[in-house]
Design a protein around this motif. Sequence first.
Motif, PDB file in Angstrom:
ATOM      1  N   UNK A 215       0.798  -0.766  -0.126  1.00  0.00           N
ATOM      2  CA  UNK A 215      -0.029  -0.095  -0.323  1.00  0.00           C
ATOM      3  C   UNK A 215       0.814   1.161   0.039  1.00  0.00           C
ATOM      4  N   UNK A 216       0.107   1.933  -0.374  1.00  0.00           N
ATOM      5  CA  UNK A 216       1.500   3.189  -0.680  1.00  0.00           C
ATOM      6  C   UNK A 216       1.520   4.100   0.808  1.00  0.00           C
ATOM      7  N   UNK A 217       0.738   3.494   1.583  1.00  0.00           N
ATOM      8  CA  UNK A 217       0.732   3.947   2.774  1.00  0.00           C
ATOM      9  C   UNK A 217       2.553   3.329   3.710  1.00  0.00           C
ATOM     10  N   UNK A 218       2.321   2.439   2.415  1.00  0.00           N
ATOM     11  CA  UNK A 218       4.128   1.610   3.746  1.00  0.00           C
ATOM     12  C   UNK A 218       5.023   2.138   2.574  1.00  0.00           C
ATOM     13  N   UNK A 219       5.157   2.416   2.070  1.00  0.00           N
ATOM     14  CA  UNK A 219       5.950   3.089   1.042  1.00  0.00           C
ATOM     15  C   UNK A 219       6.129   4.618   1.153  1.00  0.00           C
ATOM     16  N   UNK A 220       7.638   4.616   0.736  1.00  0.00           N
ATOM     17  CA  UNK A 220       8.520   5.768   0.735  1.00  0.00           C
ATOM     18  C   UNK A 220       8.271   6.919  -0.160  1.00  0.00           C
ATOM     19  N   UNK A 221       7.133   6.700  -1.193  1.00  0.00           N
ATOM     20  CA  UNK A 221       7.433   7.241  -2.341  1.00  0.00           C
ATOM     21  C   UNK A 221       6.287   8.564  -2.876  1.00  0.00           C
ATOM     22  N   UNK A 222       7.186   9.425  -3.090  1.00  0.00           N
ATOM     23  CA  UNK A 222       6.158  10.679  -2.537  1.00  0.00           C
ATOM     24  C   UNK A 222       5.633  11.450  -4.033  1.00  0.00           C
ATOM     25  N   UNK A 223       4.726  12.380  -3.912  1.00  0.00           N
ATOM     26  CA  UNK A 223       3.846  12.917  -5.380  1.00  0.00           C
ATOM     27  C   UNK A 223       3.795  14.745  -5.083  1.00  0.00           C
ATOM     28  N   UNK A 224       4.472  15.128  -6.263  1.00  0.00           N
ATOM     29  CA  UNK A 224       4.245  16.803  -6.033  1.00  0.00           C
ATOM     30  C   UNK A 224       3.487  16.675  -6.933  1.00  0.00           C
ATOM     31  N   UNK A 225       2.013  17.785  -6.787  1.00  0.00           N
ATOM     32  CA  UNK A 225       0.493  18.065  -7.957  1.00  0.00           C
ATOM     33  C   UNK A 225      -0.592  16.768  -7.571  1.00  0.00           C
ATOM     34  N   UNK A 226      -1.389  17.668  -7.721  1.00  0.00           N
ATOM     35  CA  UNK A 226      -2.637  16.393  -7.245  1.00  0.00           C
ATOM     36  C   UNK A 226      -2.905  15.682  -8.663  1.00  0.00           C
ATOM     37  N   UNK A 227      -2.578  16.136  -9.704  1.00  0.00           N
ATOM     38  CA  UNK A 227      -2.613  14.200 -10.681  1.00  0.00           C
ATOM     39  C   UNK A 227      -1.656  13.340 -10.471  1.00  0.00           C
ATOM     40  N   UNK A 228      -0.301  13.975 -10.059  1.00  0.00           N
ATOM     41  CA  UNK A 228       0.254  12.628  -9.785  1.00  0.00           C
ATOM     42  C   UNK A 228       0.635  12.336  -8.868  1.00  0.00           C
ATOM     43  N   UNK A 229       0.010  12.924  -7.444  1.00  0.00           N
ATOM     44  CA  UNK A 229      -0.809  11.995  -6.123  1.00  0.00           C
ATOM     45  C   UNK A 229      -1.784  11.219  -6.339  1.00  0.00           C
ATOM     46  N   UNK A 230      -2.530  11.039  -7.723  1.00  0.00           N
ATOM     47  CA  UNK A 230      -3.467  10.213  -7.947  1.00  0.00           C
ATOM     48  C   UNK A 230      -3.061   9.714  -8.602  1.00  0.00           C
ATOM     49  N   UNK A 231      -2.257   9.999  -9.877  1.00  0.00           N
ATOM     50  CA  UNK A 231      -1.688   8.420 -10.446  1.00  0.00           C
ATOM     51  C   UNK A 231      -1.184   7.645  -9.080  1.00  0.00           C
ATOM     52  N   UNK A 232      -0.203   7.789  -7.656  1.00  0.00           N
ATOM     53  CA  UNK A 232       0.123   7.167  -6.589  1.00  0.00           C
ATOM     54  C   UNK A 232      -0.319   6.354  -6.075  1.00  0.00           C
ATOM     55  N   UNK A 233      -2.025   6.984  -6.257  1.00  0.00           N
ATOM     56  CA  UNK A 233      -3.812   5.879  -5.327  1.00  0.00           C
ATOM     57  C   UNK A 233      -3.933   4.883  -6.565  1.00  0.00           C
ATOM     58  N   UNK A 234      -3.349   4.827  -7.990  1.00  0.00           N
ATOM     59  CA  UNK A 234      -4.033   4.290  -8.720  1.00  0.00           C
ATOM     60  C   UNK A 234      -3.123   3.825 -10.194  1.00  0.00           C
ATOM     61  N   UNK A 235      -2.059   3.809  -9.173  1.00  0.00           N
ATOM     62  CA  UNK A 235      -0.730   2.726 -10.599  1.00  0.00           C
ATOM     63  C   UNK A 235      -0.963   1.542 -10.541  1.00  0.00           C
ATOM     64  N   UNK A 236      -0.521   1.205 -11.968  1.00  0.00           N
ATOM     65  CA  UNK A 236      -0.823  -0.291 -11.928  1.00  0.00           C
ATOM     66  C   UNK A 236       0.193  -0.611 -13.114  1.00  0.00           C
ATOM     67  N   UNK A 237       1.327  -1.550 -13.010  1.00  0.00           N
ATOM     68  CA  UNK A 237       2.288  -1.633 -13.987  1.00  0.00           C
ATOM     69  C   UNK A 237       1.109  -2.773 -14.790  1.00  0.00           C
ATOM     70  N   UNK A 238       0.656  -3.713 -14.646  1.00  0.00           N
ATOM     71  CA  UNK A 238      -0.114  -4.640 -15.382  1.00  0.00           C
ATOM     72  C   UNK A 238      -1.204  -4.637 -16.451  1.00  0.00           C
ATOM     73  N   UNK A 239      -1.286  -5.306 -17.186  1.00  0.00           N
ATOM     74  CA  UNK A 239      -2.586  -5.126 -18.073  1.00  0.00           C
ATOM     75  C   UNK A 239      -3.412  -5.614 -16.771  1.00  0.00           C
ATOM     76  N   UNK A 240      -4.781  -5.184 -17.579  1.00  0.00           N
ATOM     77  CA  UNK A 240      -6.605  -5.465 -17.051  1.00  0.00           C
ATOM     78  C   UNK A 240      -7.187  -4.993 -16.461  1.00  0.00           C
ATOM     79  N   UNK A 241      -7.717  -5.243 -15.829  1.00  0.00           N
ATOM     80  CA  UNK A 241      -8.887  -4.399 -14.844  1.00  0.00           C
ATOM     81  C   UNK A 241      -7.423  -4.257 -13.814  1.00  0.00           C
TER      82      UNK A 241
END
Length: 270
Positions: free
Chosen positions: A234-260
């Motif tokens: 989960x993002x809350x357990x990781x040291x990945x940070x975002x600057x900007x609203x869109x970048x912040x939103x991406x970190x909530x939904x990021x996925x590297x795999x195809x499919x749903x």
Amino acid sequence: MSDPTVVLDDLRSESDQLDELVRELSDEEWAGPTPAERWSVAHQIAHLAWTDSAALLAVTDADAFAAQVEKALVAPDSFVDEGAEEGAALPPAQLLARWRDGREKLQQALRAAPAAARFPWYGPPMSAASMATGRLMETWAHGQDIADALGVVREPTARLRHVAYIGVRARDYAFGVRGLTPPAAPFRVELTAPDGTLWAYGPEDAAGVPHAEGQGKVTGPALDFCLLVTQRAHRADLAVRAEGADADRWLDIAQAFAGPAGPGRAPQGA
């Protein structure tokens, strides 16, 4: 990456490392649960074997692969689990042999493929290098599930650069698969590699443009970013940070795999 040799070599190394982790497991350990709901260690390896088989079909017989995609469209929420269930029912030695045989056949097929070839997939068509990158990403991610289940801490390697790359490239897909409009502008992504060097993606001035225009910046350890985009933590357990609203939103939904869109993992302790 137009030449697939480097990523294919890294895919082989990643697979061999996971093979070492599971080859001596007892039947009880093969049947043991992993962080993926209802999936045992056997399910994880069975899924890798099943996906290698699908990739081999895409590389060698596009028509047969198209027929498989049609079957997947009929049951998009269950076809992956069904493939894993079938393989997990095999005796561990037989399952391990199937995975080894399939991944080697895929290696040979991708190494022999013409440089300009593009192969169908569940997402956009892929080159040999892209197909190998996707297989490495999945091998690493499912290997992480197995390592977590066994209480093994894996040392991060430079092979993570392939996982990070596909995670960055899949940004717009992560938005689109959720019915969201991707940001128009690119992000700057700066990741600290396992050896302390910097892996950077996107324009250097992305974070300097007003965030209302859709640009932003993501920073953090490469390992944490890879855990995020493969939805292994989960993002809350990781040291990945975002600057900007869109970048912040991406970190909530990021996925590297195809499919749903996947459900992701709950925060530790939740």
